[in-house]
Design an enzyme around this catalytic site. Structure first.
Site, PDB file in Angstrom:
ATOM      1  N   TYR A 141       0.809  -1.211   0.000  1.00 39.05           N
ATOM      2  CA  TYR A 141       0.000   0.000   0.000  1.00 39.05           C
ATOM      3  C   TYR A 141       0.852   1.275   0.000  1.00 39.05           C
ATOM      4  CZ  TYR A 141      -4.039  -2.971   1.115  1.00 39.05           C
ATOM      5  OH  TYR A 141      -5.015  -3.930   1.079  1.00 39.05           O
ATOM      6  N   LYS A 189       3.260 -15.597   2.349  1.00 39.08           N
ATOM      7  CA  LYS A 189       3.190 -16.332   1.083  1.00 39.08           C
ATOM      8  C   LYS A 189       4.638 -16.642   0.702  1.00 39.08           C
ATOM      9  CE  LYS A 189       0.743 -17.904  -2.395  1.00 39.08           C
ATOM     10  NZ  LYS A 189      -0.115 -19.097  -2.253  1.00 39.08           N
ATOM     11  N   ASP A 221      -3.363 -18.216   1.612  1.00 35.86           N
ATOM     12  CA  ASP A 221      -4.523 -18.877   0.993  1.00 35.86           C
ATOM     13  C   ASP A 221      -5.081 -19.953   1.918  1.00 35.86           C
ATOM     14  OD1 ASP A 221      -2.027 -19.939   0.490  1.00 35.86           O
ATOM     15  OD2 ASP A 221      -2.515 -20.746  -1.479  1.00 35.86           O
ATOM     16  N   ASP A 245      -5.535  -6.915   5.656  1.00 32.04           N
ATOM     17  CA  ASP A 245      -6.725  -6.184   5.226  1.00 32.04           C
ATOM     18  C   ASP A 245      -7.832  -7.189   4.877  1.00 32.04           C
ATOM     19  OD1 ASP A 245      -8.424  -4.251   4.325  1.00 32.04           O
ATOM     20  OD2 ASP A 245      -7.233  -3.636   2.598  1.00 32.04           O
ATOM     21  N   ASP A 249     -11.211  -8.640   7.532  1.00 28.99           N
ATOM     22  CA  ASP A 249     -12.612  -8.515   7.122  1.00 28.99           C
ATOM     23  C   ASP A 249     -13.297  -9.882   7.128  1.00 28.99           C
ATOM     24  OD1 ASP A 249     -12.532  -5.809   6.770  1.00 28.99           O
ATOM     25  OD2 ASP A 249     -13.399  -5.843   4.759  1.00 28.99           O
TER      26      ASP A 249
END
Ligand code: NAD
Length: 362
Positions: A141, A189, A221, A245, A249
């Site tokens: 970001y 990852k 994942d 992020d 959620d």
């Protein structure tokens, strides 16, 4: 203890849930013998309406001087068409940046009695109590270079992490795990990304300093899948900005209403505590917003900003006891339960906090 806690009510339902949360802070002060000064400042649409910028200098100065900041929400449809520097939401991004709030804590727990209010089967979700700890000021970001090619045919972003950035957030994760069930799931990852390999190396090295905490590593994942299949198996999930992020959620969604979720964003100075929800203009001013996300944020403020763990647990116990009695705001209600407004829910929680004997721990 004497502390100054800056209230930033903001827009929409923000002032309603912050008023509810402030009443709980006053009740904590009265039960435990503290003194909390609660100055207030306007930000977001509330500041724009007074002809001020979204984050006025006085509000930022007050934030820097406080022990902690409690924010409602920002966002006002009246300013949606303005240029981006005059949008209420820029206040939030500016305060996070100015205070260097690099650690975002998003707990997701299923309150007893609310096991069937989310999308998962009760048997799957029961007992879920996890903390997603997201790195908030680095990674994809913020990485440079970034941009869209002049011919519009491609675009690029940069994922970059330094050892320092990883270590300071990982330390927060280990410290948090020590106050919980002492397990950290570090999510990356590493089979594909170099930043993830560095992440894994730094977390593994740091683990030696926390022998009482168990660490495991998981690919993002697999983690996304396991949150849906076995959410109760997680304690602390430690991860970088983009993964956090998304996972925070997902974790929030499985425990029921958005109105229940608290959060904390911490740096090395004053921390920012706020419910996860936005300003909900569709229900603003009607005394129907759920204040539990904001009141849960008060518990986080007591725990993380003021090191008042007993007081934090007392607030959480009070929320749990009120929900166990079937008291519900409109977003949680089903026919058999007692439906109350924002102020009434806050008053119930305050009463449970002040009379703990009648409110055994969840
Ligand atoms: P929202 O979170 O405000 O609302 C989404 C839905 O959830 C709405 O139907 C709303 O009524 C409901 N809801 C939210 N909080 C609730 C509560 N406490 N009790 C009961 N129901 C609740 O998200 P949105 O509608 O996408 O955004 C509205 C405004 O809020 C926008 O201007 C957006 O930019 C802003 N926003 C601000 C923040 C923040 O301040 N941290 C976060 C998200 C969105």
């Amino acid at each position: 203890m004497r502390s100054s806690i800056l209230l930033l009510p903001g827009d929409g339902i923000g002032p309603e849930v912050v008023a509810a949360a402030a009443s709980i802070l006053r009740a904590v002060a009265s039960r435990f013998g503290h003194q909390f000064d609660l100055p207030e400042a306007a930000i977001g649409g509330a500041a724009l309406r007074r002809g001020l910028p979204p984050l006025p200098d006085e509000a930022l100065a007050a934030a820097r001087e406080s022990s902690a900041i409690l924010l409602g929400a920002v966002g006002d449809p009246a300013f949606d068409k303005g240029d981006s520097s005059r949008r209420p939401e820029t206040a939030l991004l500016a305060v996070r940046r100015e205070l260097q709030l690099y650690a975002n804590f998003r707990p997701a727990r299923v309150w007893p009695g609310l096991e069937d209010s989310g999308p998962l089967k009760q048997s799957v979700v029961a007992g879920t109590d996890m903390l997603v700890l997201r790195e908030l000021t680095g990674g994809l970001y913020y990485g440079e270079p970034r941009g869209i090619a002049a011919d519009g045919a491609s675009a690029h972003n940069t994922m970059r992490y330094s050892r320092h950035e990883i270590e300071r957030i990982a330390r927060r994760g280990f410290e948090a795990a020590r106050t919980r069930r002492k397990h950290v799931m570090s999510v990356d990852k590493a089979n594909v990304l170099e930043t993830s390999r560095l992440w894994r190396q730094v977390v593994t090295n740091l683990a030696a300093e926390y022998p009482d905490v168990t660490v495991d590593h998981m690919y993002v994942d697999s983690c996304a899948m396991k949150i849906a299949l076995a959410p109760a198996s997680f304690d602390v999930i430690l991860t970088e900005n983009l993964f956090g992020d998304i996972l925070s959620d997902e974790a929030g969604a499985i425990v029921g209403s958005l109105g229940l979720l608290p959060s904390a964003s911490l740096g090395d100075g004053p921390g920012l505590f706020e419910p996860v929800h936005g300003s909900a203009p569709d229900i603003a001013g009607r005394n129907i917003a759920n204040p539990i996300g904001a009141i849960g944020s008060v518990a986080m403020l007591l725990r993380h900003a003021l090191a008042l763990e007993t007081e934090a647990r007392a607030v959480e116990d009070a929320i749990g006891s009120v929900l166990r009695r079937g008291v519900r705001t409109a977003d949680l209600v089903d026919r058999s339960e007692q439906r109350v407004g924002t102020r009434e829910m806050a008053a119930e929680i305050e009463a449970a906090l002040l009379a703990p004997a009648a409110a055994p721990r969840a």
